[in-house]
Motif scaffolding. Structure first.
Motif, PDB file in Angstrom:
ATOM      1  N   ILE A   1       6.116  23.926   1.667  1.00 26.85           N
ATOM      2  CA  ILE A   1       4.658  24.061   1.868  1.00 26.85           C
ATOM      3  C   ILE A   1       4.780  23.126   3.050  1.00 26.85           C
ATOM      4  CG2 ILE A   1       3.262  22.584   1.107  1.00 26.85           C
ATOM      5  CD1 ILE A   1       4.342  23.044  -1.938  1.00 26.85           C
TER       6      ILE A   1
ATOM      7  N   ALA B   1      -2.402  23.089   1.372  1.00 27.69           N
ATOM      8  CA  ALA B   1      -1.610  23.168   1.680  1.00 27.69           C
ATOM      9  C   ALA B   1      -0.338  21.349   2.062  1.00 27.69           C
ATOM     10  CB  ALA B   1      -0.902  23.649   2.033  1.00 27.69           C
TER      11      ALA B   1
ATOM     12  N   THR C   1      -7.222  25.726   4.115  1.00 26.14           N
ATOM     13  CA  THR C   1      -6.058  26.255   3.035  1.00 26.14           C
ATOM     14  C   THR C   1      -4.331  24.965   3.749  1.00 26.14           C
ATOM     15  OG1 THR C   1      -6.580  28.650   3.043  1.00 26.14           O
ATOM     16  CG2 THR C   1      -4.394  28.351   2.878  1.00 26.14           C
ATOM     17  N   SER C   2      -4.135  25.231   4.719  1.00 25.45           N
ATOM     18  CA  SER C   2      -3.778  23.808   5.740  1.00 25.45           C
ATOM     19  C   SER C   2      -3.383  22.993   4.657  1.00 25.45           C
ATOM     20  CB  SER C   2      -3.615  24.214   6.841  1.00 25.45           C
ATOM     21  OG  SER C   2      -3.366  25.469   7.435  1.00 25.45           O
TER      22      SER C   2
ATOM     23  N   ALA D   1       2.164  23.957   5.889  1.00 19.35           N
ATOM     24  CA  ALA D   1       0.927  23.858   6.407  1.00 19.35           C
ATOM     25  C   ALA D   1       1.195  23.706   8.188  1.00 19.35           C
ATOM     26  CB  ALA D   1       0.898  22.706   6.068  1.00 19.35           C
TER      27      ALA D   1
END
Length: 200
Positions: free
Chosen positions: A162, A17, A13-14, A166
């Protein structure tokens, strides 16, 4: 193993992102005028700076181009820190993809003796990515302050937020990998204790 999968999911996910953050240009909205107690100038939404792209909002197209392209249109609005941030962003994104590849390869390790060392390497690798990503948005915020060295929340674009998220994700991934590494050591210690108790 649950901690490892949690860390891996957060890392995925990071990474997504962070890549989205560096590819979107709305990082900083500079003020047209200095901000002080008597002059609360609002940021100009047509004037923004990103990791790879800058647009000063001039009608003649000056300062509206890719930062890493050494053209005359961005020569006057490309400070050294912007090139450094762009380079660090490429490095961090590349390392993030390598991290996901290495973490996926961990599932295929057959020798249990290599597992703790491999997880330690993943944790340190994640910590490195965290610091690089954090340095990028810290530099972008501090180096794009106004003449009076002030920056407000309105000056910070969604891309920066964002990137901050992250970085937080990378930190959580590091913590998950460290906790998983501790659990591996504890499991090994309990197993050795059980074997020794059987001998006696």
């Amino acid at each position: 193993m649950t901690l490892f999968f949690v860390g891996y999911l957060i890392a995925v996910t990071s990474t997504i992102a962070f890549i989205v953050a560096i590819l979107t240009p709305k990082w900083i909205y500079p003020n047209n005028l200095p901000v002080d107690a008597n002059n609360l100038a609002s940021p100009n939404r047509t004037n923004y700076r990103g990791i790879f792209y800058v647009d000063a909002g001039y009608p003649n197209g000056t300062c509206r181009d890719w930062i890493l392209l050494y053209t005359d249109s961005v020569a006057t609005c490309r400070p050294p820190h912007s090139v450094a941030c762009a380079s660090l962003a490429i490095i961090a994104a590349s390392l993030s993809i390598i991290l996901l590849w290495l973490a996926g390869g961990y599932l295929y390790i057959r020798r249990r003796r290599l597992m703790p060392m491999f997880v330690t390497m993943l944790a340190l690798f994640t910590l490195l990515i965290f610091w690089i990503s954090a340095i990028i948005w810290v530099v972008m915020i501090t180096m794009n302050r106004g003449i009076n060295l002030k920056i407000r929340r309105e000056n910070i674009g969604f891309s920066t937020w964002i990137a901050v998220g992250a970085s937080g994700g990378y930190l959580l991934t590091f913590i998950s990998f460290i906790l998983y590494r501790i659990s591996l050591s504890r499991r090994k210690h309990l197993k050795e204790t059980a074997i020794n108790s059987r001998r006696f």
